[in-house]
Design a protein around this motif. Structure first.
Motif, short mmCIF file in Angstrom:
data_model
loop_
_atom_site.label_atom_id
_atom_site.label_comp_id
_atom_site.label_asym_id
_atom_site.label_seq_id
_atom_site.Cartn_x
_atom_site.Cartn_y
_atom_site.Cartn_z
N LEU A 31 -13.54 0.25 1.99
CA LEU A 31 -12.42 0.87 1.27
C LEU A 31 -11.78 -0.06 0.25
O LEU A 31 -11.86 -1.29 0.37
N ARG B 240 -9.13 -2.39 -1.31
CA ARG B 240 -8.35 -3.35 -0.53
C ARG B 240 -6.88 -2.96 -0.46
O ARG B 240 -6.23 -2.78 -1.48
N VAL B 241 -6.37 -2.83 0.75
CA VAL B 241 -4.95 -2.55 0.92
C VAL B 241 -4.16 -3.80 0.59
O VAL B 241 -4.62 -4.94 0.77
N GLU C 198 -4.07 3.15 -1.73
CA GLU C 198 -5.04 2.45 -0.90
C GLU C 198 -4.81 2.75 0.58
O GLU C 198 -5.76 2.92 1.35
N GLN C 199 -3.55 2.83 0.99
CA GLN C 199 -3.26 3.13 2.39
C GLN C 199 -3.64 4.57 2.73
O GLN C 199 -4.12 4.84 3.83
N LEU D 52 -7.33 4.62 3.41
CA LEU D 52 -7.62 4.06 4.73
C LEU D 52 -7.31 5.07 5.83
O LEU D 52 -8.11 5.30 6.75
N ILE E 43 -15.07 -0.01 9.39
CA ILE E 43 -14.19 -0.12 8.22
C ILE E 43 -14.10 -1.58 7.83
O ILE E 43 -13.86 -2.45 8.67
N GLU E 44 -14.33 -1.85 6.55
CA GLU E 44 -14.28 -3.21 6.03
C GLU E 44 -13.18 -3.28 4.97
O GLU E 44 -13.08 -2.41 4.11
N ASN E 45 -12.32 -4.32 5.08
CA ASN E 45 -11.17 -4.43 4.17
C ASN E 45 -10.69 -5.87 4.11
O ASN E 45 -11.47 -6.79 4.38
N GLN F 285 -13.75 -11.12 5.11
CA GLN F 285 -13.62 -9.67 5.22
C GLN F 285 -13.02 -9.30 6.57
O GLN F 285 -13.49 -9.78 7.61
N SER G 67 -19.16 -4.77 -1.02
CA SER G 67 -19.34 -5.52 0.23
C SER G 67 -20.73 -6.14 0.18
O SER G 67 -21.70 -5.46 -0.12
#
Length: 312
Positions: free
Chosen positions: A70, A72-73, A87-88, A91, A108-110, A156, A294
């Motif tokens: 996603l 980046r928050v 962004e949130q 997510l 989930i990667e962030n 990450q 990623s």
């Protein structure tokens, strides 16, 4: 199923781990074009995740894995309010998608801070509440891409959630390399590709891993390698981080003492993409896809760890 798929870094790594995507979703036309150019058989849907209705896509039922690399928050202290909220929302939408898709595992990667920084505690509570209600158990952890052969210091934050029966068999990936791959070793061949006589000397002094590549905002700026501190780190490796080159150095730069510029293809190598992976769009659009991606080697080790748990 992979959402916010971007240029396909996570999906490619998961493919290398044995997963076959039934649907890839992204809202950017250029990213979808990149996916289709490289994998014409993949089912790519150009759509905003917030508008996606799973009931209209029966192929998303009974999937082993729902993955999301996603945007980046950011905390409200470091970003504009509207950007932070968007962004949130993405997510939260990815987490809520598990209600409909009911995958056996969720990845989930962030940002690393999402794992344990206090400012994101409300988000973590939301995620925990939604997933525990559905019968998932969760592991939060941080990986550095450099530990998996990617020549870049890229940390990450990762969430892996699995249905109860699979959870105890999951182990976060352990590093696959004993020594990090330096930028010089990763790019020496490409630096010499047009006959630049300084390639070996440049590679010999570029002995560290790359700073974290950033794609920047789609709404402003051009293609560069990051903020001021990052550019200083690049300069210490003989690289001009303020812009990208159209091609690698040639004989015309022999004897030149100026900092060299990287190409977007070299940036892709620093993200762990294979040479054959092509990026659609013009130079800035290509670099943004690369910077936001990623790294595929990280996706591969995560996918392998999840697949092992699902087979147990």
């Amino acid at each position: 199923m992979d959402v916010c798929a971007g240029a396909g870094g996570l999906a490619l790594g998961l493919e290398q781990a044995g997963f076959e995507p039934v649907l890839l979703l992204d809202n950017k036309p250029v990213a979808c074009e990149t996916l289709r150019v490289n994998r014409p058989t993949w089912n790519v849907l150009q759509m905003d995740l917030l508008d996606f209705i799973p009931d209209e896509y029966p192929e998303t039922y009974d999937v082993d894995l729902l993955s999301a690399g996603l945007p980046r928050v950011k905390s409200s202290a470091t970003a504009a309010r509207a950007e932070t909220e968007e962004e949130q929302r993405l997510l939260e939408a990815a987490v809520l998608l598990a209600h409909s898709v009911q995958p056996r595992a969720l990845l989930i990667e962030n940002v690393p801070g999402l794992v344990d920084v206090a400012v994101f505690e409300t988000l973590r509570k939301f995620i925990r509440k939604e997933l525990e209600h559905l019968g998932y158990r969760m592991r939060w952890f941080v990986l550095n891409a450099a530990d998996f052969g990617v020549p870049q210091d890229r940390k990450q934050g990762v969430l892996v959630a699995l249905k109860e029966r699979y959870f105890d068999s999951f182990r976060p990936p352990a590093p696959t390399v004993k020594e990090h791959v330096p930028v010089g070793r990763a790019l020496r061949h490409s630096m010499a590709a047009r006959g630049w006589g300084g390639a070996d000397a440049w590679a010999a002094q570029a002995i560290g891993v790359a700073p974290t590549l950033v794609g920047g905002s789609d709404n402003r700026g051009g293609a560069d390698l990051g903020p001021t501190g990052t550019k200083k780190a690049w300069a210490r490796m003989g690289v001009n981080g303020s812009a990208l080159a159209d091609e690698v150095p040639g004989p015309e730069l022999d004897g030149c003492r100026d900092l060299i510029k990287l190409t977007d293809s070299q940036a892709a190598l620093l993200q762990g993409f294979p040479d054959a992976w092509r990026f659609a769009g013009r130079k800035t659009a290509r670099y943004r896809q690369i910077g936001h991606a990623s790294p595929p080697p990280v996706g591969k080790v995560l996918g392998s760890a999840i697949a092992e748990a699902l087979r147990a």
